[in-house]
Design a protein around this motif. Structure first.
Motif, short mmCIF file in Angstrom:
data_model
loop_
_atom_site.label_atom_id
_atom_site.label_comp_id
_atom_site.label_asym_id
_atom_site.label_seq_id
_atom_site.Cartn_x
_atom_site.Cartn_y
_atom_site.Cartn_z
N ASN A 35 0.83 -1.21 0.00
CA ASN A 35 0.00 0.00 0.00
C ASN A 35 0.86 1.25 0.00
N ALA A 36 1.94 1.22 0.78
CA ALA A 36 2.83 2.38 0.85
C ALA A 36 3.54 2.59 -0.49
N LEU A 37 4.02 1.51 -1.10
CA LEU A 37 4.71 1.62 -2.38
C LEU A 37 3.80 2.10 -3.49
N MET A 38 2.51 1.76 -3.41
CA MET A 38 1.53 2.19 -4.41
C MET A 38 0.95 3.58 -4.10
N PHE A 39 1.32 4.17 -2.96
CA PHE A 39 0.80 5.47 -2.53
C PHE A 39 -0.72 5.45 -2.40
N GLN A 40 -1.27 4.31 -1.96
CA GLN A 40 -2.72 4.18 -1.92
C GLN A 40 -3.38 5.16 -0.96
N ALA A 41 -2.80 5.35 0.21
CA ALA A 41 -3.40 6.27 1.18
C ALA A 41 -3.38 7.70 0.65
N ARG A 42 -2.30 8.09 0.03
CA ARG A 42 -2.22 9.44 -0.53
C ARG A 42 -3.26 9.63 -1.63
N ILE A 43 -3.43 8.60 -2.47
CA ILE A 43 -4.41 8.67 -3.55
C ILE A 43 -5.82 8.78 -2.99
N MET A 44 -6.14 7.95 -1.99
CA MET A 44 -7.47 8.01 -1.39
C MET A 44 -7.72 9.37 -0.74
N ALA A 45 -6.75 9.88 -0.03
CA ALA A 45 -6.91 11.18 0.60
C ALA A 45 -7.19 12.26 -0.43
N SER A 46 -6.53 12.19 -1.57
CA SER A 46 -6.76 13.20 -2.61
C SER A 46 -8.17 13.08 -3.18
N LEU A 47 -8.68 11.86 -3.31
CA LEU A 47 -10.05 11.68 -3.78
C LEU A 47 -11.05 12.25 -2.77
N LEU A 48 -10.82 11.99 -1.50
CA LEU A 48 -11.71 12.50 -0.47
C LEU A 48 -11.73 14.03 -0.48
N ARG A 49 -10.57 14.65 -0.61
CA ARG A 49 -10.53 16.11 -0.64
C ARG A 49 -11.28 16.66 -1.85
N LYS A 50 -11.17 15.96 -2.96
CA LYS A 50 -11.78 16.46 -4.20
C LYS A 50 -13.29 16.30 -4.21
N PHE A 51 -13.78 15.16 -3.70
CA PHE A 51 -15.19 14.83 -3.92
C PHE A 51 -16.09 14.99 -2.70
N VAL A 52 -15.52 15.11 -1.52
CA VAL A 52 -16.34 15.33 -0.32
C VAL A 52 -16.23 16.80 0.04
N PRO A 53 -17.28 17.59 -0.17
CA PRO A 53 -17.17 19.05 -0.11
C PRO A 53 -17.06 19.62 1.30
N LYS A 54 -17.40 18.85 2.31
CA LYS A 54 -17.30 19.36 3.67
C LYS A 54 -16.92 18.21 4.58
N PRO A 55 -16.37 18.49 5.77
CA PRO A 55 -15.97 17.40 6.67
C PRO A 55 -17.14 16.47 6.95
N PRO A 56 -16.93 15.18 6.74
CA PRO A 56 -18.01 14.22 6.96
C PRO A 56 -18.15 13.86 8.44
N ARG A 57 -19.34 13.40 8.78
CA ARG A 57 -19.55 12.88 10.14
C ARG A 57 -19.25 11.40 10.21
N ARG A 58 -19.69 10.66 9.18
CA ARG A 58 -19.56 9.20 9.22
C ARG A 58 -19.03 8.69 7.89
N ILE A 59 -18.02 7.81 7.96
CA ILE A 59 -17.47 7.13 6.78
C ILE A 59 -17.54 5.63 7.03
N LEU A 60 -17.86 4.90 6.00
CA LEU A 60 -17.83 3.43 6.03
C LEU A 60 -16.71 2.96 5.14
N GLU A 61 -15.85 2.10 5.68
CA GLU A 61 -14.84 1.43 4.85
C GLU A 61 -15.22 -0.04 4.76
N ILE A 62 -15.33 -0.55 3.54
CA ILE A 62 -15.60 -1.98 3.36
C ILE A 62 -14.31 -2.67 2.92
N GLY A 63 -14.14 -3.90 3.39
CA GLY A 63 -12.88 -4.60 3.16
C GLY A 63 -11.75 -3.94 3.92
N ALA A 64 -12.00 -3.62 5.19
CA ALA A 64 -11.07 -2.78 5.96
C ALA A 64 -9.78 -3.48 6.35
#
Length: 241
Positions: A35-64
């Motif tokens: 995951n670190a070598l693929m920069f997966q966390a950085r990629i996910m964080a960038s998606l969250l910043r782009k598509f979630v317009p305000k701080p969320p209250r609840r997030i669900l992760e599947i396949g955690a």
């Protein structure tokens, strides 16, 4: 025809091992490095910043899994997203008190649910989430299974964000080089199979559309990752300018 022209699903060894099997423990350590070598966390964080317009209250992760991927994401987001309630769903109960304490220090709280995702989605109550995140999980399912999963998840949150394996020859070549960093036999097998079952082009968008939903973005990210974002409630979430 390239061997990667179509998705090919083969059972991954890790999925069949007991949670406390030494080979499984070693493979999950390998996955943290991958995951670190693929920069997966950085990629996910960038998606969250782009598509979630305000701080969320609840997030669900599947396949955690063991929770360390989403912890890496939370460390990138917690400064601007305080007091998130994170629900982590996996069919293996791998979360620990130490992990919970790590999230507590960031101001996030976690709830672990041990269940099959289909069983949970069909039987869960009316609790809604602001977003669903998925990392290296969707590639375990065939197309029919993904359409079914997407249809079930549409009632749980208005937005799904996924970081998955890219199905490409460079990614497959990289998977075959993993023994150089000392991964075990489980990881060597499963990494190559993950690439063969991964995604490219607009494959996930087509499956999201087949579930009656609207895709927002699908593309490769970096050398080895494929990202997808889909929306089920157009009024609730719009991407940031």
């Amino acid at each position: 025809m390239s061997e990667l022209h179509q998705r090919r699903l083969v059972p991954e060894i890790l999925d069949g091992l007991a949670a406390d099997d030494p080979r499984a423990l070693a493979s999950r350590r390998d996955l943290r490095r991958i995951n670190a070598l693929m920069f997966q966390a950085r990629i996910m964080a960038s998606l969250l910043r782009k598509f979630v317009p305000k701080p969320p209250r609840r997030i669900l992760e599947i396949g955690a899994g063991d929770g360390t991927f989403m912890l890496a994401v939370a460390r990138r987001m917690a400064r601007h997203w305080p007091e998130v309630e994170l629900t982590m769903l996996d069919r293996a109960g791998l979360l620990t008190a130490e992990l919970s304490a790590d999230f507590d220090r960031l101001g996030w709280t976690i709830e672990g649910i041990t269940a099959d995702v289909f069983d949970w989605a069909e039987g869960a109550g009316g609790k809604r989430f602001d977003a669903i995140t998925v990392n290296l999980f969707l590639h375990h399912f065939d197309d029919a299974g993904l359409v079914r999963l997407f249809s079930l998840l549409t009632t749980k949150a208005p937005l799904l964000l996924a970081t998955e394996p890219l199905r490409s020859m460079p990614a497959l070549a990289a998977a075959r080089l993993l023994p150089a960093i000392g991964v075990n036999d489980v990881t060597r097998h499963d990494a190559a199979q993950s690439v063969r079952a991964g995604f490219r082009g607009s494959e996930l968008s087509g499956l999201w559309l087949a579930a009656g939903l609207k895709p927002l973005e699908e593309r490769r990210a970096g050398l080895f990752s494929h990202v997808f974002v889909g929306v089920s409630d157009n009024a609730a979430f719009e991407s940031n300018p």
